[in-house]
Design an enzyme around this catalytic site. Structure first.
Site, PDB file in Angstrom:
ATOM      1  N   ARG A 158       0.810  -1.221   0.000  1.00 12.27           N
ATOM      2  CA  ARG A 158       0.000   0.000   0.000  1.00 12.27           C
ATOM      3  C   ARG A 158       0.848   1.279   0.000  1.00 12.27           C
ATOM      4  NH1 ARG A 158      -3.379  -3.712  -0.496  1.00 12.27           N
ATOM      5  NH2 ARG A 158      -5.488  -3.580   0.348  1.00 12.27           N
ATOM      6  N   SER A 234     -10.971  -0.946   2.912  1.00  8.90           N
ATOM      7  CA  SER A 234     -10.201  -1.053   4.165  1.00  8.90           C
ATOM      8  C   SER A 234      -9.862   0.351   4.649  1.00  8.90           C
ATOM      9  CB  SER A 234      -8.888  -1.783   3.926  1.00  8.90           C
ATOM     10  OG  SER A 234      -9.135  -3.090   3.524  1.00  8.90           O
ATOM     11  N   GLU A 330      -5.385   3.673   5.985  1.00  6.69           N
ATOM     12  CA  GLU A 330      -4.984   3.532   4.591  1.00  6.69           C
ATOM     13  C   GLU A 330      -5.602   4.681   3.785  1.00  6.69           C
ATOM     14  OE1 GLU A 330      -5.719  -0.313   2.676  1.00  6.69           O
ATOM     15  OE2 GLU A 330      -6.342   0.784   0.903  1.00  6.69           O
TER      16      GLU A 330
END
Ligand code: EPU
Length: 334
Positions: A158, A234, A330
């Protein structure tokens, strides 16, 4: 002007400019620098990874650059350049139809191709960086073109150069993917092989279309549809901790999910930590933790960015108290 975002949060900006070519982007940038030089500039995709904490007092740029161009082809591979404004999942579906493989596991992740390269999206054991060959962008400052080969993008879980040192400096215009002409399913992610069998399919004869269907089924079962309930997928990253920390926790919680990560580190499942901290399915005002996947925060209706942020902070505090782990979002806060 209203800014679309999958969290369904009301947010306005001073001006929203959508462009459909590099030339149009350069023209827009010249205008912005002339007329709105004092205002901040934000480049967004579909708003699937953003949390607006209020209105954005600046200019928002959005890509609508389309196009799927086959650049090169040999017996085993294709190199395909894709406009950053293409919807990533539409491209995956088209690629499979044309016999270009490697992205099946990323099916149904929301967002555009440009954002996929920025976020290094990932699911079920595959990350965008596994199939990205090159990223092309235009400087928001002077319109100059730049190309980054995959190694220069500094990809990690990520993470990418575009989310870090180059954040806010470039608009991604095209992403070049290298895809295989031979379908080799990647089924090592926990539960995937079992889900295929449960769907009545055989691993030895599995096709890419079938794998895509299974992945879509898993996502539908676990993740809320942003059209029905605002969310950004998420909300937190899975924490990557030193091996010693993971061992300490495993001695206390032997069933804790954990995965190998880079040298000397272990990746833990934030969803599990949040569930153990008692937050799965719980609400704080109009913000809630999804009842089927604790890693996803949802807008139950009328939530502001600050409602979601309050929930985020409450979860972080409890997870930290219980496990000594600092969760990191995130999602990008704006
Ligand atoms: N788990 C729980 N409770 C929960 C959620 C998860 O105990 O509420 C446990 C699961 O049982 C499993 C482990 O945690 O043992 C991992 O769960 P899952 O396979 O659902 O994946 P994840 O680690 O929670 C990541 C990605 C997802 C991606 C899936 C599948 C991140 C931050 N998220 O979630 O990505 O779809 O793996 O690969 O890495 C996204 O980024 O928006 C996203 C949905």
């Amino acid at each position: 002007m209203k800014i679309d975002n999958t969290f369904g949060i009301e947010a306005q900006c001073r001006k929203l400019i959508t462009y459909d070519s590099e030339e149009a982007l350069r023209k827009a940038l010249a205008r912005i620098h002339k007329l709105y030089a004092d205002l901040p500039l934000l480049h967004i995709g579909c708003g699937s990874n953003l949390l607006f904490l209020g209105n954005y007092e600046g200019i928002v740029l959005k890509s609508d650059i389309k196009g799927i161009n086959l650049l090169q082809e040999d017996e085993s591979e294709v190199t395909v350049e894709v406009g950053a404004g293409e919807v990533c999942d539409d491209f995956i579906a088209k690629a499979i139809r044309r016999g270009w493989y490697g992205m099946e596991n990323l099916s149904l992740i929301p967002g555009q191709v440009g954002a996929a390269a920025v976020q290094n999206i990932g699911a079920y054991g595959v990350e965008a960086c596994d199939v990205i060959d090159e990223v092309k962008g235009i400087s928001l400052k002077d319109g100059a073109e730049h190309r980054w080969k995959r190694v220069e993008c500094k990809y990690a879980y990520r993470r990418s150069i575009f989310k870090e040192e180059l954040w806010g400096k470039y608009a991604i215009t095209q992403v070049t993917f290298r895809l295989s002409k031979h379908f080799e399913p990647k089924l090592h992610y926990g539960g995937l092989a079992k889900a295929i069998e449960q769907a009545g399919l055989s691993i030895s004869t599995l096709t890419a279309e079938q794998l895509r269907k299974v992945i879509i089924g898993i996502r539908h079962a676990k993740l809320p549809d942003p059209k029905e309930q605002g969310n950004a997928g998420s909300f937190f990253k899975n924490p990557v901790v030193p091996k010693e920390k993971a061992e300490q926790l495993l001695a206390l919680f032997p069933t804790m999910p954990h995965y190998p990560a880079e040298e000397g580190k272990v990746k833990l499942a934030a969803g599990w930590l949040i569930e153990q901290a008692g937050w799965k399915g719980r609400s704080l005002g109009p913000a809630a933790v999804h009842d089927r996947q604790a890693l996803v925060l949802v807008n139950k209706g009328g939530a502001t960015g600050q409602d979601i942020q309050r929930l985020c902070e409450a979860i972080k505090k409890d997870v930290n108290e219980r496990f000594g782990i600092a969760l990191e979002p995130e999602v990008n806060f704006i």
